[in-house]
Design an enzyme around this catalytic site. Structure first.
Site, PDB file in Angstrom:
ATOM      1  N   ALA A 180       4.255 -60.633   7.685  1.00  0.00           N
ATOM      2  CA  ALA A 180       4.268 -60.058   9.028  1.00  0.00           C
ATOM      3  C   ALA A 180       5.160 -60.951   9.880  1.00  0.00           C
ATOM      4  CB  ALA A 180       2.863 -59.977   9.606  1.00  0.00           C
ATOM      5  N   SER A 181       5.767 -60.369  10.901  1.00  0.00           N
ATOM      6  CA  SER A 181       6.778 -61.101  11.663  1.00  0.00           C
ATOM      7  C   SER A 181       6.216 -62.212  12.537  1.00  0.00           C
ATOM      8  CB  SER A 181       7.586 -60.133  12.528  1.00  0.00           C
ATOM      9  OG  SER A 181       8.273 -59.223  11.706  1.00  0.00           O
ATOM     10  N   THR A 182       5.008 -62.003  13.106  1.00  0.00           N
ATOM     11  CA  THR A 182       4.443 -62.997  14.021  1.00  0.00           C
ATOM     12  C   THR A 182       2.988 -63.276  13.674  1.00  0.00           C
ATOM     13  OG1 THR A 182       3.593 -61.407  15.651  1.00  0.00           O
ATOM     14  CG2 THR A 182       5.918 -62.060  15.861  1.00  0.00           C
TER      15      THR A 182
END
Length: 203
Positions: free
Chosen positions: A9-11
């Site tokens: 996941a990006s963050t």
């Protein structure tokens, strides 16, 4: 065959483990078990991802690199993607993405003739390249639209930036003063490492 699942996941605000169940179900339908899981919160536009690098280090020829979609594996610029793809190929890893049916032969116990296997392999390789390019284009377009939106809001005097979360700021500051590292602080405060670094600079 050793199935290695990569979940990204990006963050830190997003749940990288969200796809775990669907990946496990997919493996089970092909009479496989996910033997190793590599989970991280990092941008797909970055080449330096610790868990992905660990996966590559652990991998052996014939292993499967299982992902939900190609964009979970890469949103990299063309040059960086080619380096990653070369590293994957040099390890003898087979990329299997749930949203790319032509890749599913990589996890199935197929005994088709060599010509068919090679043709499917060539088609799959082409589609992986295409989807990696689409993932990068999507990333760049979203960044561009975001920048345009911010510029327009600034020009109209409406852009104020993100509102300051006083409670989060206080919590992060307390954790940092207690001696926790950046990642540990982000995990305990339920925020991104970028937020922690920004607050640390302000301190």
């Amino acid at each position: 065959m050793f199935v290695r699942a990569y979940l990204r996941a990006s963050t830190f605000e997003q749940d990288a483990s969200r796809a775990r169940e669907v990946l496990e179900q997919f493996a089970a339908r092909h009479d496989r078990v996910i033997a190793a899981e590599y989970l991280e919160n990092a941008s797909g536009a970055k080449a330096d991802r610790p868990e992905l690098l660990r996966l590559l280090k652990d991998a052996r020829k014939g292993d499967v690199l299982l992902v939900e979609s190609i964009d979970r594996l890469s949103r990299l610029p063309a040059e960086d993607w080619q380096k990653l793809k070369a590293a994957i190929d040099s390890k003898g890893l087979r990329i299997v993405a749930l949203d790319l049916p032509t890749s599913h032969q990589g996890i199935a116990d197929t005994k088709g003739d060599e010509f068919t296997r090679r043709m499917l392999g060539a088609i799959n390789s082409m589609l992986v390249e295409m989807m990696a390019a689409i993932a990068r284009k999507d990333y760049e377009q979203r960044r561009e639209r975001q920048a345009q939106g911010i510029k327009k809001a600034k020009d109209e005097g409406k852009y104020k930036g993100r509102p300051v979360d006083a409670d989060l700021h206080k919590r992060v500051a307390e954790l940092l003063r207690a001696g926790l590292g950046i990642r540990s602080t982000a995990r305990h405060a339920d925020c991104s490492t970028t937020t922690v670094l920004r607050i640390k600079r302000e301190m």
